[in-house]
Write an enzyme that holds these catalytic residues in place. Structure first.
Site, PDB file in Angstrom:
ATOM      1  N   GLU A 147      -2.344  14.172  20.412  1.00  0.00           N
ATOM      2  CA  GLU A 147      -2.413  15.130  21.071  1.00  0.00           C
ATOM      3  C   GLU A 147      -1.844  15.749  21.032  1.00  0.00           C
ATOM      4  O   GLU A 147      -1.974  17.502  20.913  1.00  0.00           O
ATOM      5  CB  GLU A 147      -3.403  14.916  22.730  1.00  0.00           C
TER       6      GLU A 147
ATOM      7  N   TYR B  75       7.961   3.931  -2.291  1.00  0.00           N
ATOM      8  CA  TYR B  75       7.461   3.814  -1.470  1.00  0.00           C
ATOM      9  C   TYR B  75       7.129   2.264  -0.814  1.00  0.00           C
ATOM     10  O   TYR B  75       6.866   1.508   0.496  1.00  0.00           O
ATOM     11  CB  TYR B  75       5.650   3.550  -2.350  1.00  0.00           C
TER      12      TYR B  75
ATOM     13  N   LYS C 109      -1.102  -5.447   0.434  1.00  0.00           N
ATOM     14  CA  LYS C 109       0.638  -4.841   1.234  1.00  0.00           C
ATOM     15  C   LYS C 109       0.311  -5.035   2.784  1.00  0.00           C
ATOM     16  O   LYS C 109       1.091  -4.714   3.097  1.00  0.00           O
ATOM     17  CB  LYS C 109       0.965  -3.949   0.582  1.00  0.00           C
TER      18      LYS C 109
ATOM     19  N   GLU D 114       8.120   0.053   1.818  1.00  0.00           N
ATOM     20  CA  GLU D 114       7.471  -0.605   2.987  1.00  0.00           C
ATOM     21  C   GLU D 114       7.039  -1.807   2.729  1.00  0.00           C
ATOM     22  O   GLU D 114       7.643  -2.556   4.243  1.00  0.00           O
ATOM     23  CB  GLU D 114       6.078  -0.479   2.304  1.00  0.00           C
TER      24      GLU D 114
ATOM     25  N   CYS E 267      -1.318  -1.870  -2.598  1.00  0.00           N
ATOM     26  CA  CYS E 267      -2.256  -1.345  -1.283  1.00  0.00           C
ATOM     27  C   CYS E 267      -2.633  -2.712  -0.609  1.00  0.00           C
ATOM     28  O   CYS E 267      -2.524  -3.000   0.773  1.00  0.00           O
ATOM     29  CB  CYS E 267      -3.453  -0.454  -1.791  1.00  0.00           C
TER      30      CYS E 267
ATOM     31  N   CYS F  75      -4.288  -1.416  -7.249  1.00  0.00           N
ATOM     32  CA  CYS F  75      -4.491  -1.688  -5.505  1.00  0.00           C
ATOM     33  C   CYS F  75      -5.211  -2.892  -4.963  1.00  0.00           C
ATOM     34  O   CYS F  75      -4.309  -3.391  -3.269  1.00  0.00           O
ATOM     35  CB  CYS F  75      -5.517  -0.876  -5.612  1.00  0.00           C
TER      36      CYS F  75
ATOM     37  N   HIS G 185      -7.187  12.913  24.744  1.00  0.00           N
ATOM     38  CA  HIS G 185      -6.356  12.183  26.527  1.00  0.00           C
ATOM     39  C   HIS G 185      -6.368  11.170  26.691  1.00  0.00           C
ATOM     40  O   HIS G 185      -7.442  10.650  26.859  1.00  0.00           O
ATOM     41  CB  HIS G 185      -6.014  13.804  27.392  1.00  0.00           C
TER      42      HIS G 185
END
Ligand code: NDP
Length: 455
Positions: free
Chosen positions: A445, A178, A50, A182, A47, A42, A440
């Protein structure tokens, strides 16, 4: 019997480090071995680097969009070496933090390869001697898998991609998961010509079909050439000048670099697990129960090496649960249900719970399934002129009213899904979403304002 340590952890990645630190905090005598760099996949080649590269490539989109808001952006160029150097500096800093934190917790770190020689003994390669431990935790992670075919040795993997000395101007990326998806976005954003080759009908198998189509269409609109239903037959040529021949007469692609992202396999080869009598599964994974116990009472395993759910935060939870079970005396199971996750494709995906397809499998339990789905142009894209749409989707039990799945595609989808995950973990119903006041103006939303089922 007197052991050298209460716990010996093999592998200094996310799961192993968490387990070691928690065990040490319960006064266990803990040692750890890491043969490469502290932090594991990782931090060192997964991760973290990346995501830094995703940020880097995302500027291309920001520069394009800026014009619609009145900006004049001058000539652009990207310095790959500067990015890699900056990334390396950050990774080295994190590696140091991982090491310091583990040591500060009282964990003794051995920077060498460790192999099991028995249920309670470990051989340390550099030290040339054996140590003993009452409990051994295997947390060695995974390693990229590349199938065997003519010229496969030319392919790089996610192990090498972070250290390329120059950005390939033409890259072929093989796989539809993945990592492939990516990196297709990363290189495309940085200006490379990207061809993604996937053997199946649509990339990102296992995710919600509507999400897959939405993302694949957006990636293609951004310039990535996705070739499905074909595979690589052979790679010929020399570095910087390869010819990739596709199967089924699907043609040839010229490329500077070929990257394989065709899955990862558990890192158990040569680890001596056989000497300890630890049972492995067909992919070489360490077989464990819900408490992360192997068939050998003194040996436990967490993280990717167990091939359960190959995600960093899951490995951390497994490491924590292991340490609490063994060293705090509180039987703890890592919870693998309703795990929110992000895929840093461009556009980004945030997903939690069931896909529409999976939900149909449990429709009876929930009195049917309702789908709320909205694809819309986010406010950001009005002035920017970008044609890309966001996708928001809720999969709901028709009678149970439970939100079974939540899927977001678009800017900050990963950030959104973290919070949706909390609600889903609490068992939120569609009505709980509905009675939450919208924030908002945001894209998020939409998740609380979808009134009528789409189907
Ligand atoms: P994935 O399992 O996600 O994808 C592997 C891909 O390679 C699939 O498209 C698969 O095709 C294809 N493939 C497998 N074998 C072959 C073969 N022999 N020939 C051709 N194609 C093949 O693996 P990744 O390597 O992308 O990622 C590994 C793991 O790392 C993931 O499972 C994930 O858990 C984790 N990860 C998580 C990230 C995140 O959370 N954002 C980011 C990166 C990795 P098919 O679909 O047909 O099987």
């Amino acid at each position: 019997m007197d052991y050298d340590y209460d716990l010996f952890v093999i592998g200094g990645g996310s799961g192993g480090v968490r387990a070691a630190r928690v065990a040490a905090s319960h006064c266990a005598r803990v040692a750890m071995a890491e043969e490469y760099r502290m932090g594991g996949t990782c931090v060192i080649r997964g991760c973290v680097p990346k995501k830094l590269m995703v940020y880097a490539s995302g500027f291309a989109e920001a520069f394009e969009d800026a014009a619609g808001f009145g900006w004049t952006v001058g000539e652009r160029s990207h310095d790959w070496s500067a990015l890699i150097a900056a990334k390396d500096k950050e990774i080295t800093r994190l590696e140091g933090a991982y090491t310091r934190n583990a040591e500060a917790s009282g964990v003794e770190i051995h920077r060498t390869r460790a192999t099991l020689t028995g249920p309670n003994s470990i051989h340390l390669a550099d030290h040339g001697h054996e140590v003993t431990a009452k409990t051994i935790l295997v947390a060695t992670g995974g390693t990229p898998f590349v199938p065997d075919f003519e010229g496969s040795h030319h392919a790089i993997t996610s192990n090498e991609v972070f250290d390329l000395t120059a950005r390939p101007s033409r890259i072929v990326i093989v796989g539809g998961g993945y990592i492939a998806s990516e990196f297709a976005g990363i290189f495309n954003g940085l200006g490379s010509k990207v061809t993604q080759v996937y053997r199946g009908g649509q990339i990102l198998r296992g995710f919600d079909d509507e999400v897959r189509t939405h993302v694949a269409d957006a990636m293609q609109a951004r310039g990535i050439d996705i070739r499905c239903m074909t595979d690589v037959e052979k790679i010929t040529g020399t570095p910087g000048n390869y010819t990739v021949t596709l199967t089924g007469g699907a043609g040839e692609i010229e490329a500077d670099c070929v990257m394989y992202a065709t899955g990862r396999i558990p890192n158990t080869e040569g680890l001596g697990l056989d000497k300890a009598g630890v049972a492995l599964g067909p992919r070489g994974e360490v077989l464990v129960d819900a408490l992360s116990r192997t068939n050998v009472p003194s040996v436990w395993a967490v993280g990717d090496v167990t091939d359960r759910m190959a995600l960093t935060p899951v490995a951390i939870r497994e490491g924590q649960a292991f340490a609490e079970t063994v060293f705090a005396g509180v039987e703890t199971r890592a919870d693998h249900a309703i795990v929110p996750t992000a895929i840093f494709t461009q556009p980004e995906i945030g997903t939690c719970g069931m896909s529409e397809e999976e939900a149909h499998g449990v429709a009876e339990t929930h009195g049917g399934i309702e789908i709320y789905s909205a694809a819309f142009r986010p406010m950001m894209n009005t002035l920017s002129g970008r044609d890309e749409r966001m996708l928001m989707k809720l999969v709901v039990g028709k009678e149970s009213r439970k939100v079974l799945g939540c899927h977001v595609v678009g800017h900050a989808a990963g950030e959104m899904i973290q919070m949706a995950g909390v609600a889903m973990k609490m068992g939120a119903t569609k009505e709980d979403f509905d009675r939450t006041v919208a924030v908002h103006p945001t894209a998020a939303e939409e998740l609380v304002t979808m009134k009528t089922p789409t189907r």
